[in-house]
Design a protein around this motif. Sequence first.
Motif, PDB file in Angstrom:
ATOM      1  N   ASP A   1      24.120  60.105  30.312  1.00  0.00           N
ATOM      2  CA  ASP A   1      24.197  58.709  30.760  1.00  0.00           C
ATOM      3  C   ASP A   1      25.545  58.188  30.265  1.00  0.00           C
ATOM      4  O   ASP A   1      26.241  58.844  29.513  1.00  0.00           O
ATOM      5  CB  ASP A   1      23.024  57.863  30.251  1.00  0.00           C
ATOM      6  CG  ASP A   1      22.972  57.783  28.728  1.00  0.00           C
ATOM      7  OD1 ASP A   1      23.812  58.423  28.064  1.00  0.00           O
ATOM      8  OD2 ASP A   1      22.091  57.099  28.205  1.00  0.00           O
TER       9      ASP A   1
ATOM     10  N   GLU B   1      31.312  57.293  21.572  1.00  0.00           N
ATOM     11  CA  GLU B   1      32.078  58.297  20.829  1.00  0.00           C
ATOM     12  C   GLU B   1      33.581  58.203  21.129  1.00  0.00           C
ATOM     13  O   GLU B   1      34.395  58.048  20.234  1.00  0.00           O
ATOM     14  CB  GLU B   1      31.537  59.695  21.168  1.00  0.00           C
ATOM     15  CG  GLU B   1      32.275  60.795  20.472  1.00  0.00           C
ATOM     16  CD  GLU B   1      31.522  62.120  20.434  1.00  0.00           C
ATOM     17  OE1 GLU B   1      30.278  62.128  20.403  1.00  0.00           O
ATOM     18  OE2 GLU B   1      32.206  63.158  20.414  1.00  0.00           O
ATOM     19  N   ASP B   2      33.932  58.313  22.400  1.00  0.00           N
ATOM     20  CA  ASP B   2      35.357  58.432  22.696  1.00  0.00           C
ATOM     21  C   ASP B   2      36.107  57.121  22.451  1.00  0.00           C
ATOM     22  O   ASP B   2      37.182  57.121  21.840  1.00  0.00           O
ATOM     23  CB  ASP B   2      35.558  58.909  24.139  1.00  0.00           C
ATOM     24  CG  ASP B   2      37.016  59.149  24.448  1.00  0.00           C
ATOM     25  OD1 ASP B   2      37.618  60.023  23.787  1.00  0.00           O
ATOM     26  OD2 ASP B   2      37.587  58.438  25.300  1.00  0.00           O
ATOM     27  N   SER B   3      35.561  55.993  22.904  1.00  0.00           N
ATOM     28  CA  SER B   3      36.277  54.722  22.695  1.00  0.00           C
ATOM     29  C   SER B   3      36.335  54.387  21.200  1.00  0.00           C
ATOM     30  O   SER B   3      37.296  53.768  20.727  1.00  0.00           O
ATOM     31  CB  SER B   3      35.617  53.586  23.484  1.00  0.00           C
ATOM     32  OG  SER B   3      34.277  53.400  23.088  1.00  0.00           O
TER      33      SER B   3
ATOM     34  N   ARG C   1      32.289  51.456  21.607  1.00  0.00           N
ATOM     35  CA  ARG C   1      30.926  51.996  21.529  1.00  0.00           C
ATOM     36  C   ARG C   1      30.970  53.523  21.626  1.00  0.00           C
ATOM     37  O   ARG C   1      32.042  54.106  21.860  1.00  0.00           O
ATOM     38  CB  ARG C   1      30.085  51.410  22.665  1.00  0.00           C
ATOM     39  CG  ARG C   1      30.444  51.990  24.024  1.00  0.00           C
ATOM     40  CD  ARG C   1      29.643  51.351  25.160  1.00  0.00           C
ATOM     41  NE  ARG C   1      29.577  52.243  26.307  1.00  0.00           N
ATOM     42  CZ  ARG C   1      29.160  51.895  27.514  1.00  0.00           C
ATOM     43  NH1 ARG C   1      28.767  50.657  27.744  1.00  0.00           N
ATOM     44  NH2 ARG C   1      29.105  52.784  28.488  1.00  0.00           N
TER      45      ARG C   1
ATOM     46  N   LEU D   1      39.361  51.044  34.010  1.00  0.00           N
ATOM     47  CA  LEU D   1      40.755  51.482  33.814  1.00  0.00           C
ATOM     48  C   LEU D   1      40.815  52.996  33.660  1.00  0.00           C
ATOM     49  O   LEU D   1      39.902  53.589  33.064  1.00  0.00           O
ATOM     50  CB  LEU D   1      41.319  50.858  32.536  1.00  0.00           C
ATOM     51  CG  LEU D   1      41.413  49.330  32.498  1.00  0.00           C
ATOM     52  CD1 LEU D   1      41.794  48.857  31.094  1.00  0.00           C
ATOM     53  CD2 LEU D   1      42.436  48.834  33.512  1.00  0.00           C
TER      54      LEU D   1
ATOM     55  N   PHE E   1      29.492  57.127  29.949  1.00  0.00           N
ATOM     56  CA  PHE E   1      30.731  57.844  30.308  1.00  0.00           C
ATOM     57  C   PHE E   1      31.240  58.748  29.202  1.00  0.00           C
ATOM     58  O   PHE E   1      32.298  59.347  29.329  1.00  0.00           O
ATOM     59  CB  PHE E   1      31.833  56.831  30.641  1.00  0.00           C
ATOM     60  CG  PHE E   1      31.388  55.761  31.590  1.00  0.00           C
ATOM     61  CD1 PHE E   1      30.823  56.088  32.817  1.00  0.00           C
ATOM     62  CD2 PHE E   1      31.525  54.418  31.257  1.00  0.00           C
ATOM     63  CE1 PHE E   1      30.404  55.104  33.698  1.00  0.00           C
ATOM     64  CE2 PHE E   1      31.101  53.426  32.134  1.00  0.00           C
ATOM     65  CZ  PHE E   1      30.539  53.775  33.351  1.00  0.00           C
ATOM     66  N   GLY E   2      30.495  58.829  28.079  1.00  0.00           N
ATOM     67  CA  GLY E   2      31.020  59.532  26.913  1.00  0.00           C
ATOM     68  C   GLY E   2      31.127  61.036  27.097  1.00  0.00           C
ATOM     69  O   GLY E   2      32.094  61.655  26.658  1.00  0.00           O
TER      70      GLY E   2
ATOM     71  N   GLN F   1      41.737  56.332  31.745  1.00  0.00           N
ATOM     72  CA  GLN F   1      41.676  56.506  30.280  1.00  0.00           C
ATOM     73  C   GLN F   1      42.979  56.107  29.584  1.00  0.00           C
ATOM     74  O   GLN F   1      42.944  55.454  28.534  1.00  0.00           O
ATOM     75  CB  GLN F   1      41.340  57.960  29.951  1.00  0.00           C
ATOM     76  CG  GLN F   1      39.916  58.160  29.523  1.00  0.00           C
ATOM     77  CD  GLN F   1      39.618  59.585  29.076  1.00  0.00           C
ATOM     78  OE1 GLN F   1      40.476  60.473  29.119  1.00  0.00           O
ATOM     79  NE2 GLN F   1      38.406  59.818  28.649  1.00  0.00           N
TER      80      GLN F   1
ATOM     81  N   TYR G   1      27.069  48.150  24.654  1.00  0.00           N
ATOM     82  CA  TYR G   1      25.770  48.301  25.314  1.00  0.00           C
ATOM     83  C   TYR G   1      25.111  46.922  25.304  1.00  0.00           C
ATOM     84  O   TYR G   1      25.710  45.944  24.869  1.00  0.00           O
ATOM     85  CB  TYR G   1      24.900  49.303  24.540  1.00  0.00           C
ATOM     86  CG  TYR G   1      25.535  50.647  24.309  1.00  0.00           C
ATOM     87  CD1 TYR G   1      25.852  51.486  25.385  1.00  0.00           C
ATOM     88  CD2 TYR G   1      25.818  51.099  23.018  1.00  0.00           C
ATOM     89  CE1 TYR G   1      26.429  52.731  25.167  1.00  0.00           C
ATOM     90  CE2 TYR G   1      26.392  52.340  22.800  1.00  0.00           C
ATOM     91  CZ  TYR G   1      26.700  53.153  23.874  1.00  0.00           C
ATOM     92  OH  TYR G   1      27.278  54.369  23.655  1.00  0.00           O
TER      93      TYR G   1
HETATM   94  C1  LIG Z   1      35.447  50.804  30.005  1.00  0.00           C
HETATM   95  C2  LIG Z   1      36.254  52.059  30.214  1.00  0.00           C
HETATM   96  C3  LIG Z   1      35.927  53.236  29.574  1.00  0.00           C
HETATM   97  N1  LIG Z   1      36.689  54.340  29.767  1.00  0.00           N
HETATM   98  C4  LIG Z   1      36.330  55.607  29.112  1.00  0.00           C
HETATM   99  C5  LIG Z   1      36.683  55.703  27.652  1.00  0.00           C
HETATM  100  C6  LIG Z   1      35.726  56.808  27.224  1.00  0.00           C
HETATM  101  O1  LIG Z   1      36.298  58.069  27.516  1.00  0.00           O
HETATM  102  C7  LIG Z   1      34.501  56.588  28.089  1.00  0.00           C
HETATM  103  C8  LIG Z   1      33.386  55.888  27.353  1.00  0.00           C
HETATM  104  O2  LIG Z   1      32.803  56.779  26.457  1.00  0.00           O
HETATM  105  P1  LIG Z   1      32.297  56.335  25.020  1.00  0.00           P
HETATM  106  O3  LIG Z   1      33.264  55.450  24.412  1.00  0.00           O
HETATM  107  O4  LIG Z   1      31.935  57.575  24.286  1.00  0.00           O
HETATM  108  O5  LIG Z   1      30.995  55.445  25.320  1.00  0.00           O
HETATM  109  P2  LIG Z   1      29.693  55.719  26.239  1.00  0.00           P
HETATM  110  O6  LIG Z   1      28.651  54.846  25.741  1.00  0.00           O
HETATM  111  O7  LIG Z   1      30.059  55.527  27.646  1.00  0.00           O
HETATM  112  O8  LIG Z   1      29.275  57.207  25.990  1.00  0.00           O
HETATM  113  C9  LIG Z   1      28.172  57.608  25.225  1.00  0.00           C
HETATM  114  O9  LIG Z   1      27.507  58.510  26.041  1.00  0.00           O
HETATM  115  C10 LIG Z   1      26.324  59.020  25.455  1.00  0.00           C
HETATM  116  C11 LIG Z   1      25.666  59.927  26.446  1.00  0.00           C
HETATM  117  C12 LIG Z   1      26.648  59.758  24.192  1.00  0.00           C
HETATM  118  O10 LIG Z   1      25.508  60.239  23.616  1.00  0.00           O
HETATM  119  C13 LIG Z   1      27.307  58.803  23.264  1.00  0.00           C
HETATM  120  O11 LIG Z   1      27.640  59.456  22.083  1.00  0.00           O
HETATM  121  C14 LIG Z   1      28.531  58.260  23.943  1.00  0.00           C
HETATM  122  O12 LIG Z   1      29.458  59.294  24.124  1.00  0.00           O
HETATM  123  O13 LIG Z   1      34.928  55.776  29.179  1.00  0.00           O
HETATM  124  C15 LIG Z   1      37.798  54.318  30.575  1.00  0.00           C
HETATM  125  O14 LIG Z   1      38.492  55.336  30.724  1.00  0.00           O
HETATM  126  N2  LIG Z   1      38.121  53.161  31.233  1.00  0.00           N
HETATM  127  C16 LIG Z   1      37.383  52.026  31.089  1.00  0.00           C
HETATM  128  O15 LIG Z   1      37.718  50.990  31.705  1.00  0.00           O
END
Ligand SMILES: Cc1cn([C@H]2C[C@H](O)[C@@H](COP(=O)(O)OP(=O)(O)O[C@H]3O[C@@H](C)[C@H](O)[C@@H](O)[C@H]3O)O2)c(=O)[nH]c1=O
Length: 358
Positions: free
Chosen positions: A11, A258-260, A256, A238, A13-14, A240, A181
């Motif tokens: 679920d 992992e990656d952000s 939130r 946006l 984008f992480g 990355q 979230y």
């Molecule tokens: C808002 C935004 C995000 N992003 C990217 C940044 C990150 O690579 C990604 C978001 O990922 P995260 O920050 O990790 O947050 P997330 O909440 O989307 O992902 C989560 O997914 C779950 C399934 C995992 O278990 C969690 O550990 C976590 O990874 O989206 C963009 O590239 N452009 C944007 O405008």
Amino acid sequence: MQWDIFCRVIDNFGDIGVCWRLGADLGRRGEQVRLWVDDPSALAWMAPDGAPGVDVCVWAQATPLPDPGDVVVEAFGCELPPAFVERMARRQPPPAWINLEYLSAEDYVERSHGLPSPQFSGPGAGLRKHFFYPGFSERTGGLIREPGLIEARLAFDRDAWLAQQGYARRTDEQVVSLFCYDNAALPALLAHLTETPTLMLVTPGLAAAQVARLLGLTPQPGGGADSGLLRLGWLPPLPQAQFDRLLWACDFNFVRGEDSFVRAQWAGQPFVWQIYPQGDGAHEIKLEAFLDRFLRHAEPGVGERIRGLWRAWNGMAPGLGPWPPADAWRSAVKSWRDALLAQPDLGSQLLGFVRQTG
Ligand SMILES: Cc1cn([C@H]2C[C@H](O)[C@@H](COP(=O)(O)OP(=O)(O)O[C@H]3O[C@@H](C)[C@H](O)[C@@H](O)[C@H]3O)O2)c(=O)[nH]c1=O
């Protein structure tokens, strides 16, 4: 080397966010990467220009898979197709098989990083899978930090970037990003921010929907609205690289997952992390484990305030508590970032690990 990185989007984008970062980092270092992902749709906005050396391949049940490459990365225990594992076992030499784990600051990571898991039966009998744990200390796999990242960060002109996005900063305005979230502390944050001239850049999805609902507004990407001293900017999704710049441009980042969360640390600005919530409360232990490491870099009084704010933002305490002093908070983040910069990054470590185990 030829790499096969497998990623299942659970679920949010992480999963794909981390796998794309890793694939693009390896590709730019001259590696050949096939990124197998069951749902590549987010890459249309996350990585519209692709990256050198990286082929994105749709991984469906019926997808015929080629011969395995030199390295196979199974991201977040996503379970490889048994027929592919069988071919890995037949390959001479067998590929290095890496299970890339989720990021945590907990102590078990140091104990588990690099451990082998010999396969005694099943399609992969005879192979050895290795656990690779990202982390925050020398005894872990480190964090993704592509070459040139910090140099680009230091040369960044935030006012020019904000103006380019259509949100030129007004004098005396603090700039805040919001990526979260569902969050019960959001009303308290909005109330706090309406007291100080603030530009809050809101990411699309859950953050925008909640802010809009609380303030009775309709989000329009590229548009804005005012509430007291708070000026809102609704962001489109946006790429990355631009998302990173958003974090560089802001005085405070709400991130939130992992990656952000990692990218906010490279940004070097005060940040608040909303951890991915787990039903059994395991996320609370994970949050405290990170704070324990990070706050060694903060003065005690400041550290307490940061911990209080983070707990409140994660529903672990009521109210937001007193806001940490911005300058001392920023110094703590920079000192923490310096400590992380002194450690080898994940891509370099993974390359070294694979050469050594292969
Ligand atoms: C808002 C935004 C995000 N992003 C990217 C940044 C990150 O690579 C990604 C978001 O990922 P995260 O920050 O990790 O947050 P997330 O909440 O989307 O992902 C989560 O997914 C779950 C399934 C995992 O278990 C969690 O550990 C976590 O990874 O989206 C963009 O590239 N452009 C944007 O405008």
